[in-house]
Design an enzyme around this catalytic site. Structure first.
Site, short mmCIF file in Angstrom:
data_model
loop_
_atom_site.label_atom_id
_atom_site.label_comp_id
_atom_site.label_asym_id
_atom_site.label_seq_id
_atom_site.Cartn_x
_atom_site.Cartn_y
_atom_site.Cartn_z
N CYS A 30 0.83 -1.21 0.00
CA CYS A 30 0.00 0.00 0.00
C CYS A 30 0.87 1.27 0.00
O CYS A 30 1.57 1.53 0.98
CB CYS A 30 -0.91 -0.06 1.23
SG CYS A 30 -1.69 1.49 1.68
N CYS A 33 0.14 3.73 2.80
CA CYS A 33 0.62 3.15 4.07
C CYS A 33 2.11 3.44 4.23
O CYS A 33 2.58 3.79 5.32
CB CYS A 33 0.41 1.64 4.10
SG CYS A 33 -1.32 1.13 4.01
#
Length: 127
Positions: A30, A33
């Site tokens: 991600c 993230c």
């Protein structure tokens, strides 16, 4: 303080043993993230009286599903075993600091009363 990796095996115990826990639901693939990770880590070093934890949603799919995590990163704040914040999205440093400040200032007695009221209202028979 370093972040703690949460799993379904240590999740409940961790929340029971700590008054104030921030949880980052994330995954290695991600992009947002990865952008949020250093901001979260820096905050964990600054606020060493709080527990900063991470849940790898790939490894802990059951745990992520139990909290209905649909989008990552999702940040959750738990005080006194009560979820007081849960929102997806990578926060900038200033927003994370503001969230921590607001969470610290929250009157948990008032929060519990409001939750009890909502539960009572929700359980009232419909007329």
């Amino acid at each position: 303080m370093a972040t703690k990796e949460l799993t379904k095996d240590n999740f409940n115990e961790t929340l029971t043993e700590n008054e104030f826990v921030l949880i980052d639901f994330w995954a290695s693939w991600c992009g947002p993230c990865k952008q949020f990770a250093p901001v979260y880590e820096e905050a964990s070093e600054k606020h060493d009286d709080l527990l900063f934890a991470k849940v790898d949603t790939e490894d802990q799919q059951e745990l992520a599903a139990s909290f209905d995590i649909q989008s990552i990163p999702t940040l959750m704040v738990v005080r006194d075993k009560t979820v007081i914040y849960a929102q997806p999205g990578a926060l900038p440093k200033e927003s994370l600091e503001d969230l921590i400040r607001q969470a610290r200032e929250l009157d948990m007695e008032e929060v519990r009363k409001e939750i009890e009221k909502q539960q009572a209202d929700g359980e009232a028979p419909a007329e």
